[in-house]
Design a protein around this motif. Sequence first.
Motif, PDB file in Angstrom:
ATOM      1  N   LEU A  75      15.420   7.386 -10.880  1.00 27.67           N
ATOM      2  CA  LEU A  75      14.189   7.775 -11.561  1.00 27.67           C
ATOM      3  C   LEU A  75      14.576   8.685 -12.708  1.00 27.67           C
ATOM      4  O   LEU A  75      15.086   9.788 -12.499  1.00 27.67           O
ATOM      5  N   LYS A  76      14.338   8.239 -13.911  1.00 25.78           N
ATOM      6  CA  LYS A  76      14.814   8.936 -15.110  1.00 25.78           C
ATOM      7  C   LYS A  76      13.620   9.501 -15.880  1.00 25.78           C
ATOM      8  O   LYS A  76      12.760   8.753 -16.338  1.00 25.78           O
ATOM      9  N   PHE A  77      13.600  10.827 -16.017  1.00 23.37           N
ATOM     10  CA  PHE A  77      12.486  11.494 -16.685  1.00 23.37           C
ATOM     11  C   PHE A  77      12.952  12.095 -18.010  1.00 23.37           C
ATOM     12  O   PHE A  77      13.967  12.797 -18.062  1.00 23.37           O
ATOM     13  N   VAL A  78      12.174  11.848 -19.059  1.00 21.00           N
ATOM     14  CA  VAL A  78      12.453  12.426 -20.369  1.00 21.00           C
ATOM     15  C   VAL A  78      11.782  13.794 -20.437  1.00 21.00           C
ATOM     16  O   VAL A  78      10.562  13.917 -20.318  1.00 21.00           O
ATOM     17  N   ILE A  79      12.607  14.834 -20.627  1.00 24.49           N
ATOM     18  CA  ILE A  79      12.130  16.218 -20.634  1.00 24.49           C
ATOM     19  C   ILE A  79      12.175  16.760 -22.061  1.00 24.49           C
ATOM     20  O   ILE A  79      13.216  16.724 -22.716  1.00 24.49           O
ATOM     21  N   ASP A  80      11.033  17.265 -22.508  1.00 24.10           N
ATOM     22  CA  ASP A  80      10.948  17.810 -23.861  1.00 24.10           C
ATOM     23  C   ASP A  80      10.818  19.321 -23.853  1.00 24.10           C
ATOM     24  O   ASP A  80      11.447  20.013 -24.647  1.00 24.10           O
ATOM     25  N   GLU A  81       9.992  19.852 -22.927  1.00 20.71           N
ATOM     26  CA  GLU A  81       9.755  21.285 -22.817  1.00 20.71           C
ATOM     27  C   GLU A  81       9.944  21.717 -21.357  1.00 20.71           C
ATOM     28  O   GLU A  81       9.775  20.907 -20.440  1.00 20.71           O
ATOM     29  N   PRO A  82      10.294  22.985 -21.120  1.00 19.95           N
ATOM     30  CA  PRO A  82      10.474  23.446 -19.733  1.00 19.95           C
ATOM     31  C   PRO A  82       9.253  23.183 -18.854  1.00 19.95           C
ATOM     32  O   PRO A  82       9.389  22.938 -17.648  1.00 19.95           O
ATOM     33  N   GLU A  83       8.069  23.193 -19.440  1.00 25.60           N
ATOM     34  CA  GLU A  83       6.850  22.979 -18.667  1.00 25.60           C
ATOM     35  C   GLU A  83       6.765  21.574 -18.082  1.00 25.60           C
ATOM     36  O   GLU A  83       5.999  21.336 -17.133  1.00 25.60           O
ATOM     37  N   ASP A  84       7.538  20.654 -18.606  1.00 23.94           N
ATOM     38  CA  ASP A  84       7.495  19.274 -18.116  1.00 23.94           C
ATOM     39  C   ASP A  84       7.922  19.158 -16.660  1.00 23.94           C
ATOM     40  O   ASP A  84       7.539  18.209 -15.965  1.00 23.94           O
ATOM     41  N   GLY A 138      15.299  13.706 -27.553  1.00 27.13           N
ATOM     42  CA  GLY A 138      15.881  14.052 -28.842  1.00 27.13           C
ATOM     43  C   GLY A 138      16.605  12.871 -29.437  1.00 27.13           C
ATOM     44  O   GLY A 138      17.039  11.971 -28.709  1.00 27.13           O
ATOM     45  N   VAL A 139      16.766  12.886 -30.746  1.00 28.51           N
ATOM     46  CA  VAL A 139      17.434  11.779 -31.426  1.00 28.51           C
ATOM     47  C   VAL A 139      18.681  12.228 -32.171  1.00 28.51           C
ATOM     48  O   VAL A 139      19.343  11.416 -32.817  1.00 28.51           O
ATOM     49  N   THR A 140      18.990  13.528 -32.083  1.00 30.08           N
ATOM     50  CA  THR A 140      20.218  14.022 -32.700  1.00 30.08           C
ATOM     51  C   THR A 140      20.998  14.808 -31.654  1.00 30.08           C
ATOM     52  O   THR A 140      20.428  15.334 -30.689  1.00 30.08           O
ATOM     53  N   GLU A 141      22.294  14.917 -31.857  1.00 30.56           N
ATOM     54  CA  GLU A 141      23.128  15.670 -30.937  1.00 30.56           C
ATOM     55  C   GLU A 141      22.714  17.139 -30.917  1.00 30.56           C
ATOM     56  O   GLU A 141      22.770  17.797 -29.871  1.00 30.56           O
ATOM     57  N   GLN A 142      22.262  17.663 -32.065  1.00 28.22           N
ATOM     58  CA  GLN A 142      21.843  19.054 -32.132  1.00 28.22           C
ATOM     59  C   GLN A 142      20.605  19.295 -31.260  1.00 28.22           C
ATOM     60  O   GLN A 142      20.525  20.297 -30.530  1.00 28.22           O
ATOM     61  N   GLU A 143      19.646  18.385 -31.315  1.00 27.03           N
ATOM     62  CA  GLU A 143      18.454  18.507 -30.478  1.00 27.03           C
ATOM     63  C   GLU A 143      18.812  18.471 -29.000  1.00 27.03           C
ATOM     64  O   GLU A 143      18.305  19.260 -28.190  1.00 27.03           O
ATOM     65  N   LEU A 144      19.693  17.550 -28.640  1.00 23.29           N
ATOM     66  CA  LEU A 144      20.077  17.411 -27.243  1.00 23.29           C
ATOM     67  C   LEU A 144      20.842  18.633 -26.767  1.00 23.29           C
ATOM     68  O   LEU A 144      20.603  19.142 -25.659  1.00 23.29           O
ATOM     69  N   ASN A 145      21.753  19.121 -27.581  1.00 26.32           N
ATOM     70  CA  ASN A 145      22.558  20.282 -27.175  1.00 26.32           C
ATOM     71  C   ASN A 145      21.696  21.520 -26.964  1.00 26.32           C
ATOM     72  O   ASN A 145      22.023  22.375 -26.123  1.00 26.32           O
ATOM     73  N   ALA A 146      20.599  21.624 -27.709  1.00 24.49           N
ATOM     74  CA  ALA A 146      19.718  22.778 -27.550  1.00 24.49           C
ATOM     75  C   ALA A 146      18.975  22.736 -26.218  1.00 24.49           C
ATOM     76  O   ALA A 146      18.634  23.786 -25.659  1.00 24.49           O
ATOM     77  N   LYS A 147      18.741  21.544 -25.692  1.00 24.88           N
ATOM     78  CA  LYS A 147      17.984  21.392 -24.447  1.00 24.88           C
ATOM     79  C   LYS A 147      18.878  21.238 -23.217  1.00 24.88           C
ATOM     80  O   LYS A 147      18.432  21.512 -22.094  1.00 24.88           O
ATOM     81  N   ASN A 148      20.089  20.772 -23.412  1.00 26.30           N
ATOM     82  CA  ASN A 148      20.958  20.468 -22.270  1.00 26.30           C
ATOM     83  C   ASN A 148      21.129  21.625 -21.286  1.00 26.30           C
ATOM     84  O   ASN A 148      21.023  21.417 -20.065  1.00 26.30           O
ATOM     85  N   PRO A 149      21.385  22.858 -21.733  1.00 28.73           N
ATOM     86  CA  PRO A 149      21.658  23.927 -20.759  1.00 28.73           C
ATOM     87  C   PRO A 149      20.492  24.212 -19.821  1.00 28.73           C
ATOM     88  O   PRO A 149      20.683  24.328 -18.606  1.00 28.73           O
ATOM     89  N   TRP A 150      19.269  24.331 -20.352  1.00 28.63           N
ATOM     90  CA  TRP A 150      18.161  24.670 -19.456  1.00 28.63           C
ATOM     91  C   TRP A 150      17.731  23.482 -18.607  1.00 28.63           C
ATOM     92  O   TRP A 150      17.255  23.654 -17.475  1.00 28.63           O
ATOM     93  N   ILE A 151      17.944  22.264 -19.104  1.00 28.12           N
ATOM     94  CA  ILE A 151      17.659  21.091 -18.267  1.00 28.12           C
ATOM     95  C   ILE A 151      18.690  20.988 -17.146  1.00 28.12           C
ATOM     96  O   ILE A 151      18.353  20.668 -15.994  1.00 28.12           O
ATOM     97  N   ALA A 152      19.938  21.290 -17.452  1.00 25.47           N
ATOM     98  CA  ALA A 152      20.972  21.304 -16.406  1.00 25.47           C
ATOM     99  C   ALA A 152      20.642  22.337 -15.337  1.00 25.47           C
ATOM    100  O   ALA A 152      20.848  22.099 -14.131  1.00 25.47           O
ATOM    101  N   ASP A 153      20.117  23.491 -15.742  1.00 25.35           N
ATOM    102  CA  ASP A 153      19.725  24.513 -14.764  1.00 25.35           C
ATOM    103  C   ASP A 153      18.608  24.007 -13.857  1.00 25.35           C
ATOM    104  O   ASP A 153      18.609  24.270 -12.646  1.00 25.35           O
ATOM    105  N   LEU A 154      17.640  23.275 -14.416  1.00 24.76           N
ATOM    106  CA  LEU A 154      16.572  22.698 -13.596  1.00 24.76           C
ATOM    107  C   LEU A 154      17.151  21.721 -12.571  1.00 24.76           C
ATOM    108  O   LEU A 154      16.699  21.670 -11.420  1.00 24.76           O
ATOM    109  N   CYS A 155      18.139  20.953 -12.992  1.00 20.47           N
ATOM    110  CA  CYS A 155      18.790  20.013 -12.065  1.00 20.47           C
ATOM    111  C   CYS A 155      19.496  20.768 -10.942  1.00 20.47           C
ATOM    112  O   CYS A 155      19.405  20.374  -9.766  1.00 20.47           O
TER     113      CYS A 155
END
Length: 231
Positions: free
Chosen positions: A158-167, A192-209
């Motif tokens: 099950l793959k969820f696209v996360i944009d904001e922490p509230e998601d 995100g569609v750029t590596e910069q966008e993804l890198n900005a979100k990766n750390p807090w999404i990893a913490d949620l995981c």
Amino acid sequence: MIKIKISEIFYSIQGEGKLAGVPSVFIRTSGCNLRCTWCDSPYTSWTPEGVFMSIPEILDRASDFPTTYVVLTGGEPLLAPNIEDLSHALKNAGYHITLETAATLYKVVTFDLASVSPKLSNSTPWERDNGRHAEKHDCQRLNFDTIRRLMTGPDYQLKFVIDEPEDIAEVDALLLELEDLDPANVLLMPQGVTEQELNAKNPWIADLCKQRGFRFCPRIHIALYGNTRGT
């Protein structure tokens, strides 16, 4: 002769999910019943394009590449007429099949891995194209019966696209509707569609995981090739 509208067939590295890193043939059908605001393949949904190909033609094209892994994707592949016949033919040809679907529709297709991407409310295009698709999209984006049926196959994610922490609250609520769920089969992926966008979100999404025992899902193909069609 059976023909299916195909947007593109290409060979790349699987960038997402349990099989990330595996060289795979991507067979992308054209057409979608949803209109995600951040869709990364609008040429299959917002402005669908493609050519009609017979199943032998599709198999012949797939055989050009040195892999036994194939991904049926879209758009929404389960919307395509005769997708069942294509999946059976691919399995008979010896392919491992990943089915990429939003799980709003169900057909008896053959697959080894159901890559199910339930759409959160962050996908609803309230501001795109004057919002004319928003209400229909929002009504159709979740189908729990279909999600459950796909989860009973050989393997699923099950793959969820996360944009904001509230998601994450929405993900938690959605998962409460499902039974016999292995948290390791739940993947959180940054929008995100750029590596910069993804890198900005990766750390807090990893913490949620880490907090929930979910799997972090990078987007390797964007890191390798950028947001480029056919990769």
